[in-house]
Design a protein around this motif. Sequence first.
Motif, mmCIF file in Angstrom:
data_model
loop_
_atom_site.group_PDB
_atom_site.id
_atom_site.type_symbol
_atom_site.label_atom_id
_atom_site.label_comp_id
_atom_site.label_asym_id
_atom_site.label_seq_id
_atom_site.Cartn_x
_atom_site.Cartn_y
_atom_site.Cartn_z
ATOM 1 N N GLU A 136 0.811 -1.221 0.000
ATOM 2 C CA GLU A 136 0.000 0.000 0.000
ATOM 3 C C GLU A 136 0.843 1.268 0.000
ATOM 4 O O GLU A 136 0.308 2.378 -0.102
ATOM 5 C CB GLU A 136 -0.950 0.015 1.194
ATOM 6 N N CYS A 137 2.176 1.120 0.106
ATOM 7 C CA CYS A 137 3.073 2.281 0.064
ATOM 8 C C CYS A 137 3.512 2.627 -1.357
ATOM 9 O O CYS A 137 4.096 3.694 -1.572
ATOM 10 C CB CYS A 137 4.326 2.010 0.898
ATOM 11 N N LEU A 138 3.267 1.759 -2.306
ATOM 12 C CA LEU A 138 3.783 1.927 -3.662
ATOM 13 C C LEU A 138 2.980 2.962 -4.451
ATOM 14 O O LEU A 138 1.814 3.228 -4.136
ATOM 15 C CB LEU A 138 3.781 0.585 -4.390
ATOM 16 N N PRO A 139 3.583 3.557 -5.493
ATOM 17 C CA PRO A 139 2.902 4.615 -6.253
ATOM 18 C C PRO A 139 1.534 4.226 -6.775
ATOM 19 O O PRO A 139 0.593 5.028 -6.731
ATOM 20 C CB PRO A 139 3.878 4.900 -7.400
ATOM 21 N N MET A 140 1.392 2.996 -7.260
ATOM 22 C CA MET A 140 0.112 2.586 -7.846
ATOM 23 C C MET A 140 -0.923 2.253 -6.781
ATOM 24 O O MET A 140 -2.083 2.035 -7.095
ATOM 25 C CB MET A 140 0.326 1.426 -8.809
ATOM 26 N N SER A 141 -0.508 2.240 -5.516
ATOM 27 C CA SER A 141 -1.472 2.138 -4.415
ATOM 28 C C SER A 141 -1.809 3.506 -3.847
ATOM 29 O O SER A 141 -2.644 3.617 -2.952
ATOM 30 C CB SER A 141 -0.914 1.242 -3.303
ATOM 31 N N CYS A 142 -1.135 4.530 -4.361
ATOM 32 C CA CYS A 142 -1.327 5.897 -3.872
ATOM 33 C C CYS A 142 -1.945 6.801 -4.922
ATOM 34 O O CYS A 142 -1.819 8.030 -4.840
ATOM 35 C CB CYS A 142 0.010 6.472 -3.400
ATOM 36 N N GLY A 143 -2.585 6.205 -5.928
ATOM 37 C CA GLY A 143 -3.350 7.020 -6.870
ATOM 38 C C GLY A 143 -2.859 7.048 -8.290
ATOM 39 O O GLY A 143 -3.560 7.544 -9.179
ATOM 40 N N PHE A 144 -1.658 6.535 -8.558
ATOM 41 C CA PHE A 144 -1.146 6.547 -9.930
ATOM 42 C C PHE A 144 -1.582 5.295 -10.681
ATOM 43 O O PHE A 144 -1.520 4.187 -10.152
ATOM 44 C CB PHE A 144 0.377 6.656 -9.938
#
Length: 457
Positions: A136-144
């Motif tokens: 959940e820390c990765l870019p694609m878990s943060c909206g990208f």
Amino acid sequence: MDALVLCFCLALGLIHTTEEKVLRQGRVPPHIVFVMVEDQGIGYHGSEIHMPVLDQLAGERVKLENYYVQPICSPSCSQLMTGRYQIHTGLQHSIIHARQPLCLPPNIPTLPERLRQAGYSTHMVGKWHLGFCRPECLPMSCGFQSFLGSLTGSGDHFSFQSCDGTEACGFDLHYGEWPAWELSGNYSTRLYTERVKEILRGHDQWTPLFLYVALQAVHTPLQAPGHLLRNYQTLGHRPLRHYAAMVSGVDESVGMIVSELRERGYYNNSVLIYSSDSGGQPVSWGCNWPLRGGKGSYWEGGVRAVGFVHSPLLKTKGVVSQALIHVSDWYPTLLSFAGYRESDSSYLDSQDNQWPALLLNLNGFGIWDTRVRAAIRAGDWKLLTGNVGDGDWFPPQTMPGGPQQWKGMEKRRDQRRKSVWIFTITADPYDRADFAYGPDDEEPDNTNRKARSKSTC
């Protein structure tokens, strides 16, 4: 009209007066391209380094001359992504190290998440450095919706090998959540530029686009391809040649991105924002002259950054904004561009208008202990406390001997046994004339009087 109002209002505020008007006219909200570079101290202020594209783009629209970031990358990027000061995300102390179980708090909404709710496609290219210890820390878990880049910092620009300061090293180039082994050997700046062009070629122009381009240049290791190095064969030092070539590589990259925006029909409805994530690193040939200090410090050379806004939507050209702006302010500003309205913005530390004061750093709340590293700017004044970093002035390395007129200036003389400094930054952007006195100071002494008499810009 205030230059900040020109920057923030004209870029959609006056052009697309309201979200309803945009929808009524059938216009697509503007495409947003945010270019974040690493450790760039030099920028469109005169230099032997060739930056024709950045010079032109900045000069044609809005230069941000009172633009502040954090002195290192992870805190600056976290504030861009959340609109919150790093004291609210746990990132006020340092960067996120490779083996550190820390990341941007998943419960805090991010800029790409909000923009997706506003109908935007969101893509990231480049350096993340906001944690990867959990999925959940990765870019694609943060909206990208897509990501090509590195998760840590300071990796090799060709091999993408990244080390954490010990014997532990690993390959750090990822496409989505998977290693992109096949792309090793490409130069990072050029690779990221080609990925941006690929996104622009495949995107539907009628869908608004948010493109976050976080170039690793000009961060160490100092590396550049031969075609860029050839422009600086006359510079005396090999590291300086590589540094200058890396800056030119950033300039070349931005030029290619703007050309692609024009060629693919995005340009007339786009907003390009350019920002450094910190001041330059003097030990790696970065230059913040004549500002004091550099990367890692809260002197002006560490936190006053290169920044500009370029957009054909801005009809007024050649604006130099002296308004006080912080990297966290992009969060609500870009959401305003997109026509997104936060139901509750009270949790934000930022706004899409002018701040009367900027909190650059504070470790905790309650009684303000002046031994703690902290900085705040309020109007004309700036207060520093604690160990705020190396306070030297570093003349440009490309100038033999440095500028003669600054020969006798102080070299960290005011940091001995002191923990409080006060400056009038508008009159003294060089952090020279200190209005606070340390335990060994005689108030007022001739040295301070002389410094103050020379402080007017």
